[in-house]
Scaffold this motif. Structure first.
Motif, PDB file in Angstrom:
ATOM      1  N   PHE A  18       3.780 -16.739 -26.642  1.00 22.10           N
ATOM      2  CA  PHE A  18       2.815 -16.365 -27.677  1.00 22.10           C
ATOM      3  C   PHE A  18       1.714 -15.471 -27.101  1.00 22.10           C
ATOM      4  O   PHE A  18       1.379 -14.421 -27.668  1.00 22.10           O
ATOM      5  CB  PHE A  18       2.198 -17.627 -28.297  1.00 22.10           C
ATOM      6  N   LEU A  19       1.156 -15.886 -25.965  1.00 25.45           N
ATOM      7  CA  LEU A  19       0.076 -15.125 -25.342  1.00 25.45           C
ATOM      8  C   LEU A  19       0.552 -13.772 -24.817  1.00 25.45           C
ATOM      9  O   LEU A  19      -0.234 -12.822 -24.713  1.00 25.45           O
ATOM     10  CB  LEU A  19      -0.545 -15.928 -24.199  1.00 25.45           C
ATOM     11  N   MET A  20       1.832 -13.684 -24.494  1.00 26.24           N
ATOM     12  CA  MET A  20       2.409 -12.437 -23.998  1.00 26.24           C
ATOM     13  C   MET A  20       2.252 -11.310 -25.023  1.00 26.24           C
ATOM     14  O   MET A  20       2.167 -10.131 -24.664  1.00 26.24           O
ATOM     15  CB  MET A  20       3.889 -12.678 -23.680  1.00 26.24           C
ATOM     16  N   PHE A  21       2.217 -11.672 -26.300  1.00 24.83           N
ATOM     17  CA  PHE A  21       2.029 -10.677 -27.355  1.00 24.83           C
ATOM     18  C   PHE A  21       0.585 -10.653 -27.870  1.00 24.83           C
ATOM     19  O   PHE A  21       0.062  -9.585 -28.203  1.00 24.83           O
ATOM     20  CB  PHE A  21       2.988 -10.963 -28.528  1.00 24.83           C
ATOM     21  N   PHE A  22      -0.040 -11.828 -27.903  1.00 23.00           N
ATOM     22  CA  PHE A  22      -1.385 -11.908 -28.482  1.00 23.00           C
ATOM     23  C   PHE A  22      -2.442 -11.281 -27.578  1.00 23.00           C
ATOM     24  O   PHE A  22      -3.320 -10.540 -28.063  1.00 23.00           O
ATOM     25  CB  PHE A  22      -1.737 -13.374 -28.763  1.00 23.00           C
ATOM     26  N   VAL A  23      -2.404 -11.570 -26.270  1.00 13.43           N
ATOM     27  CA  VAL A  23      -3.442 -11.088 -25.348  1.00 13.43           C
ATOM     28  C   VAL A  23      -3.495  -9.562 -25.287  1.00 13.43           C
ATOM     29  O   VAL A  23      -4.572  -8.978 -25.438  1.00 13.43           O
ATOM     30  CB  VAL A  23      -3.237 -11.694 -23.935  1.00 13.43           C
ATOM     31  N   PRO A  24      -2.377  -8.854 -25.057  1.00 17.39           N
ATOM     32  CA  PRO A  24      -2.467  -7.389 -25.032  1.00 17.39           C
ATOM     33  C   PRO A  24      -2.864  -6.790 -26.379  1.00 17.39           C
ATOM     34  O   PRO A  24      -3.539  -5.759 -26.423  1.00 17.39           O
ATOM     35  CB  PRO A  24      -1.062  -6.945 -24.621  1.00 17.39           C
ATOM     36  N   LEU A  25      -2.455  -7.442 -27.466  1.00 21.01           N
ATOM     37  CA  LEU A  25      -2.860  -6.953 -28.792  1.00 21.01           C
ATOM     38  C   LEU A  25      -4.367  -7.060 -28.958  1.00 21.01           C
ATOM     39  O   LEU A  25      -5.027  -6.125 -29.446  1.00 21.01           O
ATOM     40  CB  LEU A  25      -2.141  -7.761 -29.882  1.00 21.01           C
ATOM     41  N   LEU A  26      -4.935  -8.179 -28.530  1.00 17.03           N
ATOM     42  CA  LEU A  26      -6.386  -8.389 -28.639  1.00 17.03           C
ATOM     43  C   LEU A  26      -7.153  -7.424 -27.753  1.00 17.03           C
ATOM     44  O   LEU A  26      -8.153  -6.829 -28.194  1.00 17.03           O
ATOM     45  CB  LEU A  26      -6.716  -9.837 -28.263  1.00 17.03           C
ATOM     46  N   THR A  27      -6.727  -7.261 -26.500  1.00 19.01           N
ATOM     47  CA  THR A  27      -7.449  -6.360 -25.588  1.00 19.01           C
ATOM     48  C   THR A  27      -7.380  -4.913 -26.078  1.00 19.01           C
ATOM     49  O   THR A  27      -8.331  -4.148 -25.896  1.00 19.01           O
ATOM     50  CB  THR A  27      -6.876  -6.445 -24.164  1.00 19.01           C
ATOM     51  N   ASN A  28      -6.275  -4.541 -26.700  1.00 25.86           N
ATOM     52  CA  ASN A  28      -6.172  -3.177 -27.223  1.00 25.86           C
ATOM     53  C   ASN A  28      -7.076  -2.967 -28.428  1.00 25.86           C
ATOM     54  O   ASN A  28      -7.662  -1.892 -28.594  1.00 25.86           O
ATOM     55  CB  ASN A  28      -4.719  -2.872 -27.609  1.00 25.86           C
ATOM     56  N   VAL A  29      -7.211  -3.988 -29.256  1.00 26.71           N
ATOM     57  CA  VAL A  29      -8.137  -3.909 -30.399  1.00 26.71           C
ATOM     58  C   VAL A  29      -9.567  -3.748 -29.893  1.00 26.71           C
ATOM     59  O   VAL A  29     -10.351  -2.942 -30.426  1.00 26.71           O
ATOM     60  CB  VAL A  29      -8.001  -5.156 -31.297  1.00 26.71           C
ATOM     61  N   ILE A  30      -9.928  -4.506 -28.857  1.00 21.64           N
ATOM     62  CA  ILE A  30     -11.267  -4.386 -28.264  1.00 21.64           C
ATOM     63  C   ILE A  30     -11.475  -2.981 -27.702  1.00 21.64           C
ATOM     64  O   ILE A  30     -12.549  -2.395 -27.852  1.00 21.64           O
ATOM     65  CB  ILE A  30     -11.451  -5.450 -27.165  1.00 21.64           C
ATOM     66  N   ARG A  31     -10.448  -2.447 -27.051  1.00 16.08           N
ATOM     67  CA  ARG A  31     -10.534  -1.088 -26.507  1.00 16.08           C
ATOM     68  C   ARG A  31     -10.777  -0.062 -27.616  1.00 16.08           C
ATOM     69  O   ARG A  31     -11.656   0.802 -27.497  1.00 16.08           O
ATOM     70  CB  ARG A  31      -9.251  -0.751 -25.763  1.00 16.08           C
ATOM     71  N   ASN A  32     -10.029  -0.155 -28.701  1.00 18.24           N
ATOM     72  CA  ASN A  32     -10.209   0.783 -29.807  1.00 18.24           C
ATOM     73  C   ASN A  32     -11.582   0.637 -30.458  1.00 18.24           C
ATOM     74  O   ASN A  32     -12.206   1.626 -30.868  1.00 18.24           O
ATOM     75  CB  ASN A  32      -9.118   0.567 -30.866  1.00 18.24           C
ATOM     76  N   ALA A  33     -12.060  -0.598 -30.549  1.00 18.09           N
ATOM     77  CA  ALA A  33     -13.385  -0.825 -31.122  1.00 18.09           C
ATOM     78  C   ALA A  33     -14.468  -0.205 -30.239  1.00 18.09           C
ATOM     79  O   ALA A  33     -15.440   0.391 -30.742  1.00 18.09           O
ATOM     80  CB  ALA A  33     -13.631  -2.318 -31.286  1.00 18.09           C
ATOM     81  N   LEU A  34     -14.310  -0.335 -28.920  1.00 17.35           N
ATOM     82  CA  LEU A  34     -15.262   0.291 -27.997  1.00 17.35           C
ATOM     83  C   LEU A  34     -15.250   1.811 -28.129  1.00 17.35           C
ATOM     84  O   LEU A  34     -16.305   2.462 -28.092  1.00 17.35           O
ATOM     85  CB  LEU A  34     -14.935  -0.114 -26.560  1.00 17.35           C
ATOM     86  N   LEU A  35     -14.067   2.372 -28.297  1.00 18.78           N
ATOM     87  CA  LEU A  35     -13.960   3.829 -28.469  1.00 18.78           C
ATOM     88  C   LEU A  35     -14.683   4.269 -29.742  1.00 18.78           C
ATOM     89  O   LEU A  35     -15.354   5.319 -29.750  1.00 18.78           O
ATOM     90  CB  LEU A  35     -12.490   4.250 -28.535  1.00 18.78           C
ATOM     91  N   ALA A  36     -14.541   3.484 -30.800  1.00 24.26           N
ATOM     92  CA  ALA A  36     -15.230   3.806 -32.052  1.00 24.26           C
ATOM     93  C   ALA A  36     -16.743   3.732 -31.883  1.00 24.26           C
ATOM     94  O   ALA A  36     -17.488   4.547 -32.449  1.00 24.26           O
ATOM     95  CB  ALA A  36     -14.772   2.843 -33.152  1.00 24.26           C
ATOM     96  N   ILE A  37     -17.209   2.760 -31.094  1.00 26.45           N
ATOM     97  CA  ILE A  37     -18.652   2.626 -30.839  1.00 26.45           C
ATOM     98  C   ILE A  37     -19.142   3.766 -29.957  1.00 26.45           C
ATOM     99  O   ILE A  37     -20.235   4.309 -30.173  1.00 26.45           O
ATOM    100  CB  ILE A  37     -18.946   1.257 -30.192  1.00 26.45           C
ATOM    101  N   PHE A  38     -18.348   4.170 -28.958  1.00 28.32           N
ATOM    102  CA  PHE A  38     -18.745   5.241 -28.042  1.00 28.32           C
ATOM    103  C   PHE A  38     -18.979   6.561 -28.773  1.00 28.32           C
ATOM    104  O   PHE A  38     -19.949   7.269 -28.495  1.00 28.32           O
ATOM    105  CB  PHE A  38     -17.681   5.442 -26.959  1.00 28.32           C
ATOM    106  N   ILE A  39     -18.076   6.898 -29.704  1.00 31.17           N
ATOM    107  CA  ILE A  39     -18.206   8.194 -30.391  1.00 31.17           C
ATOM    108  C   ILE A  39     -19.366   8.193 -31.380  1.00 31.17           C
ATOM    109  O   ILE A  39     -19.790   9.255 -31.863  1.00 31.17           O
ATOM    110  CB  ILE A  39     -16.907   8.572 -31.133  1.00 31.17           C
ATOM    111  N   ASN A  40     -19.907   7.005 -31.659  1.00 27.45           N
ATOM    112  CA  ASN A  40     -21.040   6.915 -32.576  1.00 27.45           C
ATOM    113  C   ASN A  40     -22.377   6.827 -31.851  1.00 27.45           C
ATOM    114  O   ASN A  40     -23.438   6.751 -32.476  1.00 27.45           O
ATOM    115  CB  ASN A  40     -20.859   5.690 -33.491  1.00 27.45           C
ATOM    116  N   LEU A  41     -22.331   6.825 -30.497  1.00 28.02           N
ATOM    117  CA  LEU A  41     -23.555   6.744 -29.712  1.00 28.02           C
ATOM    118  C   LEU A  41     -24.343   8.044 -29.788  1.00 28.02           C
ATOM    119  O   LEU A  41     -23.777   9.138 -29.863  1.00 28.02           O
ATOM    120  CB  LEU A  41     -23.227   6.426 -28.246  1.00 28.02           C
ATOM    121  N   GLU A  42     -25.650   7.917 -29.742  1.00 28.55           N
ATOM    122  CA  GLU A  42     -26.529   9.086 -29.701  1.00 28.55           C
ATOM    123  C   GLU A  42     -26.911   9.363 -28.258  1.00 28.55           C
ATOM    124  O   GLU A  42     -28.050   9.176 -27.851  1.00 28.55           O
ATOM    125  CB  GLU A  42     -27.775   8.839 -30.568  1.00 28.55           C
TER     126      GLU A  42
END
Length: 288
Positions: A223-247
């Motif tokens: 279960f974790l073999m699929f859940f952990v990388p999916l979660l870390t990738n979502v966090i990565r994409n969220a960080l990218l969205a926050i980065f492009i919105n930085l002033e």
């Protein structure tokens, strides 16, 4: 005199046996180094280099505790193996660009050729695991083709929900997520397929070398073999969205590092570290 000759002959036979075992392992390890060098030389995708390095480590540990004897030099299998290995290495000298996809096949072809040099023990193929591990490298492309559309679909909505929970008020339109005037496009490479495949390969190596026995523990790992990388990738994409919105003037540098450069590999390493910690904790509980 006969007694001395007997001792000498026995020692000589033991020496030859140990030498044969070390020769086949030496050939495998030298080929792993050659494969790593070629990937670095042609400047292959860092994700490919990292995956190949992981599989090479898995192959190294798999053969470390095995008795691998080399076949008779006159056997047909040995001659055929030498012939294939020579062709494999000769072809690798013409591997000078990442556009040449032979770099996907160098590792499995080489390991398969070397396996023909060793003696095959009945009911226990000593080379089966390393052949399987080597073919995981080209299997990456098949995995990407089959699972990337599914992961893209999940990642898009999970990233949106994650940003919504952070209070950023995102707007989802197709594959684009808007925050204020900034736009993050969830493109083909943003599904986290490489991250997940890297984790799956790590788990496969663990199962081949230090297998869990408890069925419930195995279900947790699967279960974790699929859940952990999916979660870390979502966090990565969220960080990218926050980065492009930085002033700030550094937002482009941050975005490039975590999107196109080696920074994206950090999340793959995080995924492996998290799963490795849980895996070995479960293994330790079983052993105790």
């Amino acid at each position: 005199m006969n007694y001395i000759n007997l001792i000498f002959n026995r020692r000589f036979k033991i020496y030859l046996t140990l030498k044969n075992k070390s020769i086949i392992k030496l050939i495998i390890n030298l080929f792993l180094l050659w494969n790593t060098f070629k990937l670095f030389q042609i400047q292959a995708d860092p994700k490919i280099q990292l995956l190949s390095g992981l599989l090479s480590v898995g192959i190294y540990f798999d053969i470390e505790d095995k008795d691998l004897n080399i076949q008779s030099f006159r056997s047909k299998s040995f001659v055929f193996g030498i012939f294939l290995l020579a062709i494999c290495i000769f072809r690798s000298f013409y591997l000078i660009t990442p556009l040449d996809k032979y770099y996907y096949l160098l590792l499995p072809f080489g390991i398969s050729s070397i396996s023909l040099l060793g003696k095959q023990v009945k009911k226990n193929n000593s080379f089966r695991n390393i052949i399987f591990l080597s073919f995981l490298l080209p299997s990456r492309r098949l995995f990407f083709y089959l699972f990337n559309p599914i992961l893209l679909f999940l990642t898009k909505y999970l990233t949106y929900v994650f940003l919504l929970c952070l209070g950023t008020n995102p707007i989802l339109e197709g594959r684009s997520i808007f925050i204020n005037r900034s736009e993050l496009i969830i493109s083909t490479g943003c599904g986290g397929t490489d991250n997940m495949f890297f984790v799956i390969c790590s788990v496969i190596i663990y199962l081949l070398t230090l297998k869990l026995r408890n069925p419930f523990n195995l279900k947790i790992v699967y279960f974790l073999m699929f859940f952990v990388p999916l979660l870390t990738n979502v966090i990565r994409n969220a960080l990218l969205a926050i980065f492009i919105n930085l002033e700030t003037n550094n937002k482009d540098v941050l975005f490039y590092f975590f999107h196109d450069s080696y920074g994206s590999l950090i999340f793959s390493l995080f995924s492996v570290l998290i799963l490795s910690f849980i895996y070995f904790k479960l293994l330790n509980e079983e052993l105790n």
